[in-house]
Design a protein around this motif. Structure first.
Motif, PDB file in Angstrom:
ATOM      1  N   MET A 172       0.848  -1.179   0.000  1.00  0.00           N
ATOM      2  CA  MET A 172       0.000   0.000   0.000  1.00  0.00           C
ATOM      3  C   MET A 172       0.893   1.242   0.000  1.00  0.00           C
ATOM      4  SD  MET A 172      -2.963   1.253   2.731  1.00  0.00           S
ATOM      5  CE  MET A 172      -3.627  -0.378   2.857  1.00  0.00           C
ATOM      6  N   SER A 173       0.539   2.239  -0.815  1.00  0.00           N
ATOM      7  CA  SER A 173       1.337   3.458  -0.893  1.00  0.00           C
ATOM      8  C   SER A 173       1.164   4.298   0.379  1.00  0.00           C
ATOM      9  CB  SER A 173       0.935   4.282  -2.115  1.00  0.00           C
ATOM     10  OG  SER A 173      -0.338   4.865  -1.922  1.00  0.00           O
ATOM     11  N   ASP A 174       2.142   5.168   0.622  1.00  0.00           N
ATOM     12  CA  ASP A 174       2.093   6.028   1.804  1.00  0.00           C
ATOM     13  C   ASP A 174       0.862   6.932   1.797  1.00  0.00           C
ATOM     14  OD1 ASP A 174       4.492   4.850   2.475  1.00  0.00           O
ATOM     15  OD2 ASP A 174       5.717   6.619   2.035  1.00  0.00           O
ATOM     16  N   ILE A 175       0.545   7.510   0.637  1.00  0.00           N
ATOM     17  CA  ILE A 175      -0.608   8.420   0.580  1.00  0.00           C
ATOM     18  C   ILE A 175      -1.911   7.654   0.787  1.00  0.00           C
ATOM     19  CG2 ILE A 175      -0.999   8.423  -1.929  1.00  0.00           C
ATOM     20  CD1 ILE A 175      -1.080  11.524   0.361  1.00  0.00           C
ATOM     21  N   LYS A 176      -1.970   6.405   0.349  1.00  0.00           N
ATOM     22  CA  LYS A 176      -3.156   5.573   0.576  1.00  0.00           C
ATOM     23  C   LYS A 176      -3.327   5.289   2.067  1.00  0.00           C
ATOM     24  CE  LYS A 176      -6.494   2.684  -0.761  1.00  0.00           C
ATOM     25  NZ  LYS A 176      -7.739   3.088  -0.143  1.00  0.00           N
ATOM     26  N   ILE A 177      -2.237   5.108   2.784  1.00  0.00           N
ATOM     27  CA  ILE A 177      -2.300   4.908   4.234  1.00  0.00           C
ATOM     28  C   ILE A 177      -2.936   6.134   4.902  1.00  0.00           C
ATOM     29  CG2 ILE A 177      -0.880   4.710   6.335  1.00  0.00           C
ATOM     30  CD1 ILE A 177       1.067   2.976   4.592  1.00  0.00           C
ATOM     31  N   VAL A 178      -2.519   7.328   4.476  1.00  0.00           N
ATOM     32  CA  VAL A 178      -3.082   8.570   5.024  1.00  0.00           C
ATOM     33  C   VAL A 178      -4.564   8.676   4.662  1.00  0.00           C
ATOM     34  CG1 VAL A 178      -2.951  11.099   4.979  1.00  0.00           C
ATOM     35  CG2 VAL A 178      -0.845   9.723   4.989  1.00  0.00           C
ATOM     36  N   ASP A 179      -4.893   8.395   3.412  1.00  0.00           N
ATOM     37  CA  ASP A 179      -6.291   8.450   2.965  1.00  0.00           C
ATOM     38  C   ASP A 179      -7.162   7.465   3.750  1.00  0.00           C
ATOM     39  OD1 ASP A 179      -8.219   9.534   0.906  1.00  0.00           O
ATOM     40  OD2 ASP A 179      -8.377   7.386   0.481  1.00  0.00           O
ATOM     41  N   ASP A 180      -6.659   6.265   3.957  1.00  0.00           N
ATOM     42  CA  ASP A 180      -7.407   5.269   4.729  1.00  0.00           C
ATOM     43  C   ASP A 180      -7.612   5.718   6.172  1.00  0.00           C
ATOM     44  OD1 ASP A 180      -7.606   3.658   2.491  1.00  0.00           O
ATOM     45  OD2 ASP A 180      -6.156   2.166   3.192  1.00  0.00           O
ATOM     46  N   PHE A 181      -6.611   6.368   6.744  1.00  0.00           N
ATOM     47  CA  PHE A 181      -6.741   6.873   8.115  1.00  0.00           C
ATOM     48  C   PHE A 181      -7.872   7.902   8.177  1.00  0.00           C
ATOM     49  CE2 PHE A 181      -5.948   8.783  12.113  1.00  0.00           C
ATOM     50  CZ  PHE A 181      -5.113   7.956  12.841  1.00  0.00           C
ATOM     51  N   LEU A 182      -7.909   8.820   7.215  1.00  0.00           N
ATOM     52  CA  LEU A 182      -8.978   9.827   7.169  1.00  0.00           C
ATOM     53  C   LEU A 182     -10.344   9.173   7.001  1.00  0.00           C
ATOM     54  CD1 LEU A 182      -7.258  12.512   4.918  1.00  0.00           C
ATOM     55  CD2 LEU A 182      -7.656  12.647   7.397  1.00  0.00           C
ATOM     56  N   SER A 183     -10.414   8.148   6.164  1.00  0.00           N
ATOM     57  CA  SER A 183     -11.678   7.434   5.953  1.00  0.00           C
ATOM     58  C   SER A 183     -12.149   6.761   7.230  1.00  0.00           C
ATOM     59  CB  SER A 183     -11.542   6.388   4.847  1.00  0.00           C
ATOM     60  OG  SER A 183     -11.330   7.008   3.612  1.00  0.00           O
ATOM     61  N   LYS A 184     -11.232   6.154   7.927  1.00  0.00           N
ATOM     62  CA  LYS A 184     -11.575   5.455   9.160  1.00  0.00           C
ATOM     63  C   LYS A 184     -12.046   6.448  10.229  1.00  0.00           C
ATOM     64  CE  LYS A 184      -9.916   1.727  12.038  1.00  0.00           C
ATOM     65  NZ  LYS A 184      -8.820   0.835  12.333  1.00  0.00           N
ATOM     66  N   ALA A 185     -11.422   7.595  10.291  1.00  0.00           N
ATOM     67  CA  ALA A 185     -11.797   8.613  11.275  1.00  0.00           C
ATOM     68  C   ALA A 185     -13.170   9.211  10.969  1.00  0.00           C
ATOM     69  CB  ALA A 185     -10.745   9.716  11.317  1.00  0.00           C
ATOM     70  N   GLU A 186     -13.533   9.247   9.707  1.00  0.00           N
ATOM     71  CA  GLU A 186     -14.777   9.841   9.199  1.00  0.00           C
ATOM     72  C   GLU A 186     -14.781  11.360   9.309  1.00  0.00           C
ATOM     73  OE1 GLU A 186     -18.283   7.955  10.716  1.00  0.00           O
ATOM     74  OE2 GLU A 186     -17.563   5.955  10.168  1.00  0.00           O
ATOM     75  N   VAL A 187     -14.584  11.900  10.496  1.00  0.00           N
ATOM     76  CA  VAL A 187     -14.494  13.352  10.677  1.00  0.00           C
ATOM     77  C   VAL A 187     -13.057  13.665  11.065  1.00  0.00           C
ATOM     78  CG1 VAL A 187     -15.262  15.333  12.057  1.00  0.00           C
ATOM     79  CG2 VAL A 187     -16.898  13.542  11.393  1.00  0.00           C
ATOM     80  N   PHE A 188     -12.508  14.696  10.425  1.00  0.00           N
ATOM     81  CA  PHE A 188     -11.175  15.161  10.755  1.00  0.00           C
ATOM     82  C   PHE A 188     -11.240  16.667  10.865  1.00  0.00           C
ATOM     83  CE2 PHE A 188     -11.617  14.278   6.264  1.00  0.00           C
ATOM     84  CZ  PHE A 188     -11.245  15.465   5.648  1.00  0.00           C
ATOM     85  N   TYR A 189     -10.209  17.273  11.389  1.00  0.00           N
ATOM     86  CA  TYR A 189     -10.253  18.705  11.680  1.00  0.00           C
ATOM     87  C   TYR A 189      -9.145  19.430  10.922  1.00  0.00           C
ATOM     88  CZ  TYR A 189     -13.519  17.088  15.033  1.00  0.00           C
ATOM     89  OH  TYR A 189     -14.616  16.488  15.598  1.00  0.00           O
ATOM     90  N   LEU A 190      -9.547  20.480  10.211  1.00  0.00           N
ATOM     91  CA  LEU A 190      -8.621  21.291   9.425  1.00  0.00           C
ATOM     92  C   LEU A 190      -8.351  22.580  10.188  1.00  0.00           C
ATOM     93  CD1 LEU A 190      -7.145  21.945   6.692  1.00  0.00           C
ATOM     94  CD2 LEU A 190      -9.240  23.132   6.053  1.00  0.00           C
ATOM     95  N   ALA A 191      -7.081  22.862  10.406  1.00  0.00           N
ATOM     96  CA  ALA A 191      -6.681  24.096  11.076  1.00  0.00           C
ATOM     97  C   ALA A 191      -6.060  25.053  10.063  1.00  0.00           C
ATOM     98  CB  ALA A 191      -5.695  23.795  12.193  1.00  0.00           C
ATOM     99  N   THR A 192      -6.496  26.308  10.146  1.00  0.00           N
ATOM    100  CA  THR A 192      -5.943  27.404   9.363  1.00  0.00           C
ATOM    101  C   THR A 192      -5.647  28.526  10.354  1.00  0.00           C
ATOM    102  OG1 THR A 192      -8.140  28.342   8.971  1.00  0.00           O
ATOM    103  CG2 THR A 192      -7.309  26.802   7.313  1.00  0.00           C
ATOM    104  N   THR A 193      -5.221  29.667   9.838  1.00  0.00           N
ATOM    105  CA  THR A 193      -5.056  30.830  10.711  1.00  0.00           C
ATOM    106  C   THR A 193      -5.726  32.044  10.089  1.00  0.00           C
ATOM    107  OG1 THR A 193      -2.929  31.360   9.724  1.00  0.00           O
ATOM    108  CG2 THR A 193      -2.881  30.087  11.750  1.00  0.00           C
ATOM    109  N   LYS A 194      -6.194  32.923  10.957  1.00  0.00           N
ATOM    110  CA  LYS A 194      -6.706  34.230  10.550  1.00  0.00           C
ATOM    111  C   LYS A 194      -5.880  35.239  11.332  1.00  0.00           C
ATOM    112  CE  LYS A 194     -10.753  37.095  10.053  1.00  0.00           C
ATOM    113  NZ  LYS A 194     -12.195  37.187  10.190  1.00  0.00           N
TER     114      LYS A 194
END
Length: 137
Positions: free
Chosen positions: A1-23
């Motif tokens: 399995m590719s490294d990016i697929k591992i990351v994608d699968d982790f996001l899928s398993k989590a279902e909800v993830f949190y994106l941080a930006t700055t203002k």
């Protein structure tokens, strides 16, 4: 399995993830759910009229955090958001969440697309980094 697929699968398993930006100097964090792996990149979407998209344009340094309850690990995925035109990703988002398509079409709004470049993804436990991956496109 590719490294990016591992990351994608982790996001899928989590279902909800949190994106941080700055203002300015203030961090901003919000829940996300949609992501789409294509051609070795994970794409995300955000409405172009929303603050999150404007913040990405002003300061493209972003971070995503997701938690895998089953394995008691979390993902930190951070780098530089690159905004791109990818109609296929927009179509996929509308397919997965059809109610937003109706809203966007009705109000003539645009869904922006981005991926994270110069990225690091860390799968961590409470004390250590278990795995680390880097992505540069």
């Amino acid at each position: 399995m590719s490294d990016i697929k591992i990351v994608d699968d982790f996001l899928s398993k989590a279902e909800v993830f949190y994106l941080a930006t700055t203002k300015g100097d203030q961090p901003k964090c919000r829940p996300f759910g949609f992501h789409y792996l294509e051609e070795g990149k994970i794409y995300f979407t955000a409405a172009t009229f929303k603050e999150v998209f404007k913040q990405i344009q002003e300061n493209p340094k972003v971070e995503i955090v997701a938690y895998d309850k089953e394995n008691d690990t979390f993902l930190r995925y951070y780098g530089i958001a690159k905004i791109v035109k990818k109609d296929k990703v927009v179509e996929k988002a509308f397919e997965e969440v059809p109610e937003i398509k109706e809203f966007f079409v009705k109000h003539n709004l645009e869904l922006g697309v981005f991926y994270i470049d110069d990225a690091t993804a860390e799968i961590r436990n409470e004390l250590d980094i278990e795995k680390s991956y880097t992505f540069k496109y």
